[in-house]
Structure formats: structure tokens, C-alpha cells
Design an enzyme around this catalytic site. Structure first.
Site, PDB file in Angstrom:
ATOM      1  N   ASP A  95       0.632  -1.425   0.453  1.00 25.89           N
ATOM      2  CA  ASP A  95       0.205  -0.321   0.325  1.00 25.89           C
ATOM      3  C   ASP A  95       1.337   1.290  -0.014  1.00 25.89           C
ATOM      4  OD1 ASP A  95       1.182   0.052   3.054  1.00 25.89           O
ATOM      5  OD2 ASP A  95      -1.216  -0.621   3.271  1.00 25.89           O
ATOM      6  N   ASP A 268      -7.782  -6.927   1.763  1.00 21.62           N
ATOM      7  CA  ASP A 268      -7.094  -7.239   2.949  1.00 21.62           C
ATOM      8  C   ASP A 268      -7.246  -6.664   4.045  1.00 21.62           C
ATOM      9  OD1 ASP A 268      -5.391  -4.536   3.704  1.00 21.62           O
ATOM     10  OD2 ASP A 268      -6.189  -4.318   1.826  1.00 21.62           O
ATOM     11  N   CYS A 306     -12.592 -27.970  10.283  1.00 27.26           N
ATOM     12  CA  CYS A 306     -11.543 -27.358   9.689  1.00 27.26           C
ATOM     13  C   CYS A 306     -10.274 -27.884   9.903  1.00 27.26           C
ATOM     14  CB  CYS A 306     -10.582 -25.738  10.819  1.00 27.26           C
ATOM     15  SG  CYS A 306      -9.486 -24.697  10.055  1.00 27.26           S
ATOM     16  N   CYS A 308      -7.022 -27.291   9.260  1.00 30.54           N
ATOM     17  CA  CYS A 308      -5.692 -26.860   9.501  1.00 30.54           C
ATOM     18  C   CYS A 308      -4.496 -27.913  10.323  1.00 30.54           C
ATOM     19  CB  CYS A 308      -6.055 -25.407   9.838  1.00 30.54           C
ATOM     20  SG  CYS A 308      -6.432 -25.073  11.328  1.00 30.54           S
ATOM     21  N   CYS A 311      -5.903 -27.214  14.315  1.00 24.46           N
ATOM     22  CA  CYS A 311      -7.523 -27.697  14.556  1.00 24.46           C
ATOM     23  C   CYS A 311      -6.999 -29.404  14.689  1.00 24.46           C
ATOM     24  CB  CYS A 311      -8.327 -27.049  12.844  1.00 24.46           C
ATOM     25  SG  CYS A 311      -8.854 -25.656  13.585  1.00 24.46           S
ATOM     26  N   HIS A 337      -4.869 -20.436  12.537  1.00 23.63           N
ATOM     27  CA  HIS A 337      -6.549 -20.703  12.083  1.00 23.63           C
ATOM     28  C   HIS A 337      -6.796 -20.142  11.617  1.00 23.63           C
ATOM     29  CE1 HIS A 337     -10.296 -22.105  12.630  1.00 23.63           C
ATOM     30  NE2 HIS A 337     -10.847 -21.303  13.604  1.00 23.63           N
TER      31      HIS A 337
END
Length: 372
Positions: A95, A268, A306, A308, A311, A337
Site C-alpha cells: 500500500d 485485505d 476445519c 488447518c 485444528c 487457524h
């Protein structure tokens, strides 16, 4: 407007303005709609690039203001740019620093020439012109750069909005002229406050200048979510279909769903990483505040739906223990996560648009939250 565009449209929803496509940078392709994890200071806080690869992240953000101040864009340039400096092989969007300068308030002065401000670290006097913002980003070597814009406070008078938006237009022209490394893409930022006619006017002005993509700035600055949705819906019809559309600094999972519904391709926000460090975790059935005593002896994973790393391997009880004990591992596991949740949500969004059932996906998303 330029004839060549890095955006490719694959398909559109028949139910709303949602669209499925990709953005091509010199680092490769980015499948859209996409959520971009924020790596303000050349790091996505609490995770490694390898963690991000495992989540299938294709693009992250860096912050021009912070990297300009520390460690300095010239140092990063000597390392061959941000990619080498932080060992990230995907794409990077930087940015312009405009929002950070705006947030300094009393430490910044905006003039026609640019932004004079004091470092939040040591109070030293600094200056960033539109040309400087492009030069710094070119030194950083990001794949997508943003024009320096003037952020508009909320609320603001219409005269304030008009003056600030017109200044952003003049700065955008200067950014375009300063853009010499064309392999690095440059996006313009549409301002206009909460006024539909000014958003339309500014979009047309930026399109006339010609950029590689177009962003909506100046939203999620304190207005009600529905106002943000309405302004997004009023702006996207005036953004060219053959270019990427980026809604800056947004937001919650609901904000992403509503943004996609209105035709946005890129998002974002620091929310998933910041909330992770504060123990607020996103799940398929809503938010979990992991410090709550109800999880003290809970053997279940954080989210049974989930996949991930967190998890797959840890219980809610363990995550709570880490958090209340202020263990560093808590930040790491929680951030893995939350980012996985966001990136997986967007993967589901893309699939639903391909199958032309995004309306049902959206309905199911809200239905799971209501069932908690």
C-alpha cells in the site's frame, strides 16, 4: 485506459455481481476473489512463509510507510527487494502509506506537494510525495503498487470530500508519471467519501489516467457496515470489468461475502491476524473467544469442520491454556487457524461462483452463524 490488463475474467454469477477470475503478476497468478494476508513490516505476524504456502496463500501485503521508516527501502533494495528480504516466493502488494499517514493525525501535514509527517518511532521529520511513494515501492520490488492517496475522515463535509478527492486525482497523475518499472503493476485508488456521485466522478477520472487495476479506498473508516456495502455497490458499476477491483482494508468474513456479492475481487485486513493474537478466533459457526472458561477442559478441536494444522492437532482446552498463560505459541497456532479460515472461505467462494450458486453459498454462510 491501457489496452493490456493483468486481470482475466473466468466467469460471472448470474445471481449478482460476483465474478471469478485471476490477476497475473510477474510472480505468477492470483486466483480471485482473494483475501490477502497483511504483512505490515515484511512479515505476516506470528507465521512463516511456509505456513502461508500450506494455506495456499498466493499474495500478501507489505506497508510502504512502515518499511520506509524501518528498515528503509534502500536497505531492502540491496537485498534484491522484499521477496528476497523476507523469503516470500508469492506476489506482494504494497500500500502507498496514505492511510498510515492519515492515522498519524497531528503528526502529519498534507499539502499539494505531499505528506510531511513525523516518525511514530522517534519523532523525526519525514516527507513523502506521490513520486516518493512510487519510488519507495519500486525499491521494495512489490508486484502491485498503490498510488499515494489522501484519506478522508468520517464524517466529513462535502467540500472536504471534494477537495481531498481532487487532490488524490492530481497525486494519481503524478504517481502514473513516476511509474518507470512497468513490470510492477500500479493501482489507482477511488475516493469520494460517502457520496455516490463523487465516487462515480473519481472512478472516471482515474480510468482516464489509466492504471493496471482499481481500488476502492476510504471505506471501513467508522461508517456502519451497510453504508460501506451501499458505497461499494454504488462504485463497482463504474469500475472497468476488465480490470481487478480491490476493496482496501476490509474486513470481517461477512464483509468479504458482501463485497464479492457486489463485484469485488481483492480484499485485505489485519483482522484475522490481530484477532488471533487477542484470542478471537473465526470458525464455521461463528467467533470463539478462547479465553472463556467454558473451553478449560474442552477436548474438541477449535472447529470440527476445519482442516488447518491447529485444528488437526490441538484441542480448545490447550489453545485456551496457551492464551491465558500468554505463551508465544498461542499467537502462532491462533494465527494459522484464522488465516486458514479466511483463505478457505475465499476458496469456497470461488468454487461457488464457478458453479453459479454463490447465492446459496452466501445463504448457507449466514445460516451456519445463526445456528451457533
Amino acid at each position: 485506459m491501457q489496452n493490456n490488463t493483468p486481470y482475466t475474467l473466468h466467469c460471472s454469477s448470474s445471481e449478482c455481481a460476483a465474478r471469478r477470475g485471476q490477476v497475473t503478476t510477474r510472480q505468477g497468478t492470483i486466483q480471485t476473489p482473494v483475501f490477502m494476508p497483511v504483512g505490515t513490516q515484511a512479515t505476516v505476524k506470528a507465521v512463516t512463509p511456509e505456513n502461508l504456502y500450506e494455506m495456499n496463500a498466493e499474495i500478501i501485503l507489505g506497508n510502504t510507510y512502515h518499511l520506509f521508516i524501518r528498515p528503509g527501502h534502500k536497505l531492502i533494495e540491496r537485498f534484491g527487494g522484499l521477496h528476497n528480504f523476507m523469503n516470500w516466493k508469492g506476489s506482494i502488494l504494497t500500500d502507498s502509506g496514505g492511510f498510515q499517514i492519515f492515522s498519524l493525525k497531528d503528526l502529519a501535514t498534507i499539502t499539494e506537494e505531499g505528506a510531511a509527517f513525523r516518525s511514530h518511532l522517534d519523532g523525526s521529520k519525514l516527507f513523502l510525495s506521490p513520486e516518493d511513494a512510487v519510488q519507495v515501492q519500486q525499491s521494495l520490488g512489490s508486484d502491485i503498487m498503490m498510488c499515494l492517496d489522501t484519506c478522508i475522515p468520517y464524517p466529513a463535509t462535502k467540500d472536504e470530500v471534494i477537495n481531498s478527492t481532487n487532490l488524490t486525482t492530481r497525486w494519481a497523475k503524478r504517481c502514473r508519471d513516476a511509474h518507470t518499472k512497468r513490470e510492477q503493476l500500479l493501482f489507482g485508488i477511488i475516493q469520494g467519501g460517502m457520496h455516490e456521485e463523487l465516487r462515480k466522478m473519481h472512478a472516471e477520472q482515474l480510468i482516464d489516467i489509466g492504471f493496471d487495476g482499481y481500488a476502492i479506498g476510504g471505506l471501513s473508516v467508522g461508517e456502519e457496515p451497510q453504508v460501506m456495502y451501499d458505497m461499494t455497490e454504488a462504485t463497482t458499476p463504474h469500475m472497468p470489468k476488465e480490470y481487478a477491483r480491490y476493496l482496501m482494508g476490509v474486513g470481517t468474513p461477512q464483509d468479504l461475502i458482501e463485497g464479492v456479492w457486489r463485484g469485488i475481487d481483492m480484499f485485505d485486513c489485519v483482522m484475522p491476524t490481530r484477532n488471533a493474537r487477542n484470542g478471537y478466533l473465526f470458525t464455521s459457526t461463528g467467533r470463539v473467544v478462547i479465553k472463556n472458561s467454558r473451553y478449560r477442559d474442552d477436548m474438541l478441536p477449535l472447529d470440527e469442520n476445519c482442516t488447518c494444522y491447529t485444528c488437526r492437532n490441538y484441542s480448545r482446552a490447550y489453545l485456551r491454556h496457551l492464551f491465558v498463560s500468554r505463551e508465544i505459541l498461542s499467537y502462532h497456532l491462533n494465527t494459522i487457524h484464522n488465516l486458514h479460515y479466511y483463505l478457505n472461505l475465499m476458496a469456497g467462494v470461488r468454487k461457488s461462483i464457478e458453479e453459479d450458486n454463490f447465492a446459496q453459498f452466501r445463504k448457507d454462510f449466514y445460516g451456519r452463524l445463526e445456528c451457533k
